[in-house]
Design a protein around this motif. Sequence first.
Motif, mmCIF file in Angstrom:
data_model
loop_
_atom_site.group_PDB
_atom_site.id
_atom_site.type_symbol
_atom_site.label_atom_id
_atom_site.label_comp_id
_atom_site.label_asym_id
_atom_site.label_seq_id
_atom_site.Cartn_x
_atom_site.Cartn_y
_atom_site.Cartn_z
ATOM 1 N N GLY A 4 26.973 45.113 39.020
ATOM 2 C CA GLY A 4 26.909 44.994 37.566
ATOM 3 C C GLY A 4 27.723 46.131 36.990
ATOM 4 N N LYS A 5 27.598 46.342 35.702
ATOM 5 C CA LYS A 5 28.282 47.484 35.109
ATOM 6 C C LYS A 5 27.551 48.718 35.612
ATOM 7 N N GLN A 6 28.274 49.555 36.296
ATOM 8 C CA GLN A 6 27.550 50.676 36.873
ATOM 9 C C GLN A 6 28.426 51.898 37.018
ATOM 10 N N ARG A 7 27.736 52.991 37.217
ATOM 11 C CA ARG A 7 28.385 54.269 37.353
ATOM 12 C C ARG A 7 28.009 54.793 38.735
ATOM 13 N N VAL A 8 28.992 55.198 39.492
ATOM 14 C CA VAL A 8 28.750 55.682 40.843
ATOM 15 C C VAL A 8 29.331 57.085 40.923
ATOM 16 N N ASP A 9 28.618 57.976 41.591
ATOM 17 C CA ASP A 9 29.190 59.312 41.744
ATOM 18 C C ASP A 9 28.840 59.876 43.118
ATOM 19 N N GLY A 10 29.653 60.819 43.557
ATOM 20 C CA GLY A 10 29.399 61.478 44.832
ATOM 21 C C GLY A 10 29.530 60.547 46.017
ATOM 22 N N GLN A 11 30.434 59.567 45.915
ATOM 23 C CA GLN A 11 30.578 58.572 46.978
ATOM 24 C C GLN A 11 31.661 58.984 47.977
ATOM 25 N N PRO A 12 31.288 59.122 49.273
ATOM 26 C CA PRO A 12 32.303 59.415 50.294
ATOM 27 C C PRO A 12 33.266 58.234 50.421
ATOM 28 N N ALA A 13 34.557 58.510 50.485
ATOM 29 C CA ALA A 13 35.542 57.427 50.539
ATOM 30 C C ALA A 13 36.853 57.921 51.133
ATOM 31 N N PHE A 14 37.665 56.957 51.577
ATOM 32 C CA PHE A 14 39.035 57.242 52.015
ATOM 33 C C PHE A 14 39.983 56.364 51.218
ATOM 34 N N LEU A 15 41.137 56.901 50.909
ATOM 35 C CA LEU A 15 42.180 56.110 50.264
ATOM 36 C C LEU A 15 42.902 55.308 51.345
ATOM 37 N N LEU A 16 42.999 53.985 51.143
ATOM 38 C CA LEU A 16 43.756 53.167 52.099
ATOM 39 C C LEU A 16 45.204 53.020 51.654
ATOM 40 N N GLN A 17 45.407 52.766 50.357
ATOM 41 C CA GLN A 17 46.770 52.604 49.833
ATOM 42 C C GLN A 17 46.757 52.771 48.319
ATOM 43 N N ALA A 18 47.849 53.303 47.793
ATOM 44 C CA ALA A 18 47.984 53.455 46.340
ATOM 45 C C ALA A 18 49.195 52.670 45.866
ATOM 46 N N HIS A 19 49.061 52.011 44.733
ATOM 47 C CA HIS A 19 50.180 51.277 44.132
ATOM 48 C C HIS A 19 50.388 51.780 42.710
ATOM 49 N N PRO A 20 51.661 51.853 42.272
ATOM 50 C CA PRO A 20 51.904 52.201 40.869
ATOM 51 C C PRO A 20 51.278 51.141 39.966
ATOM 52 N N TYR A 21 50.767 51.555 38.823
ATOM 53 C CA TYR A 21 50.132 50.630 37.886
ATOM 54 C C TYR A 21 50.475 51.062 36.468
ATOM 55 N N ARG A 22 51.082 50.159 35.710
ATOM 56 C CA ARG A 22 51.538 50.479 34.356
ATOM 57 C C ARG A 22 52.388 51.745 34.370
ATOM 58 N N GLU A 23 52.553 52.349 33.186
ATOM 59 C CA GLU A 23 53.490 53.468 33.097
ATOM 60 C C GLU A 23 53.088 54.691 33.922
ATOM 61 N N THR A 24 51.826 55.074 33.820
ATOM 62 C CA THR A 24 51.474 56.396 34.368
ATOM 63 C C THR A 24 50.300 56.364 35.347
ATOM 64 N N SER A 25 49.845 55.176 35.701
ATOM 65 C CA SER A 25 48.622 55.109 36.511
ATOM 66 C C SER A 25 48.864 54.583 37.919
ATOM 67 N N LEU A 26 47.824 54.682 38.715
ATOM 68 C CA LEU A 26 47.850 54.121 40.059
ATOM 69 C C LEU A 26 46.665 53.179 40.217
ATOM 70 N N VAL A 27 46.850 52.150 41.031
ATOM 71 C CA VAL A 27 45.701 51.378 41.494
ATOM 72 C C VAL A 27 45.500 51.776 42.940
ATOM 73 N N VAL A 28 44.291 52.233 43.252
ATOM 74 C CA VAL A 28 44.050 52.669 44.621
ATOM 75 C C VAL A 28 43.068 51.739 45.304
ATOM 76 N N ASP A 29 43.389 51.425 46.551
ATOM 77 C CA ASP A 29 42.518 50.616 47.393
ATOM 78 C C ASP A 29 41.748 51.618 48.239
ATOM 79 N N VAL A 30 40.441 51.729 48.009
ATOM 80 C CA VAL A 30 39.682 52.726 48.763
ATOM 81 C C VAL A 30 38.593 52.066 49.603
ATOM 82 N N PHE A 31 38.239 52.746 50.679
ATOM 83 C CA PHE A 31 37.144 52.319 51.547
ATOM 84 C C PHE A 31 36.016 53.323 51.311
#
Lengths: 243, 197
Positions: A4-31
């Motif tokens: 649902g709409k939720q807020r998550v914090d302190g979550q252990p994760a690894f970045l799998l891949q990052a893609h450019p998104y719009r002018e200044t952002s990234l979309v990151v695929d994380v595990f």
Amino acid sequence: MTTGKQRVDGQPAFLLQAHPYRETSLVVDVFSRDFGRIGLVARGAKRPRSQLRGVLVEFQPLDLGWFGAGELRTLARAEWQRAWPMLSGPRLLLGYYLNELLQRLMVRDDAHPALFDLYAEAVQKLALAPAETVRHEALLRGFEKALLRELGYGLTLDHDANGDALDPQARYVYKPELGLLEGEGSGDDVSMTGAQALALHEDDYADAQVARLAKTLMRVLIAHYLQGQELRTRRVFIELQDL
Amino acid sequence: MNTGVLDELVSALRCLPSVGPKSAQRMAFHLLQRDRAGADRLARALGDALTRLHNCARCNTFTELEVCERCSSPRRDASQLCVVETPADMLMMEQTHSYSGLYFCLMGRIAPLEGVGPKELRLDRLLERAADPAVREVILATNFTNEGEATAHYLGEMLRARGLAVTRIARGLPVGGELEHTDIGTIAQALSERRPA
Ligand SMILES: [Zn+2]
């Protein structure tokens, strides 16, 4: 896992891949450990002075917070849990291969904490263990087997497809989805002795022939579950070896 | 109203990096409505660039000549060849005024997850360039990202195997940097790559 709409914090994760998104952002695929593979928008991460640029790095244990729901959530904060040395050389390519396996075989929003821990352990070994102590092949085979098991495609190598005990001297072929069938097999079949199957079951790759067999078996099974998708990291790795 | 031409312009502008449909539309309206002279200039410049610019036969960056001015300058030291990912990286190196050798620009980096390997990068051209007997040292100045590191590693292996001396630019704390205000990744890497003092 429903989100649902939720807020998550302190979550252990690894970045799998990052893609450019719009002018200044990234979309990151994380595990992430408890929410599986998810997509996050990292707003402003491409700006030259963004503090996120140096944080969103593959093969580093991250501590993430995010909010929102659906396909793309919004990254709220990102920090390194600790700093491992960067992977280098062939180990870096192995790391990319693990990432691609996860991206192609694991659906989004499906939590796999045990697999997460195995991935973290594998990356940690690639980053920290002295070169001479890491047997790359054993590490890869162990991870591939665990991945298939965790995703519900587990291999049965300690008895045959009928549930009968293996005869160490007899020959078997391994059929995806079925398991070991007694017989010589033909052409593209992965064939092995009962003794070799038991060694594979035990993750004992000391024998060179068993190690090769493990590699072939994993390639065939992974190709089966990839349904014809190419593994780019494997192709690039092979091309780099040939330079 | 037939907007086929307008649609084509908007979708053509989207080939620019980080330009989404909204930005493309804004650019198109701006060019057509507010700055037709600018639009005309842009169209000509693009046309000229496409017909006149190509990759320098030596360094692989853009030039109107067969070999660019830098590569043919007698004041540059032909014994050093510095490999960078992009023309922008090359300009940064030039701004230091502390390098007088020559360059090779990869126009990319090895990106395994995107399927960019040695063939896509056309590394054979670098090999050919580095085979020039004047080259004594190849300096790898790819980024300190994972992809830049993968690129540097395999370039190093490939060039060393052909008998060349290969170096990698150093990394560590920024000049004037204080430990207290440096990110832990940089500190950890600097620690693992410490050198005799
Ligand atoms: Zn040139």
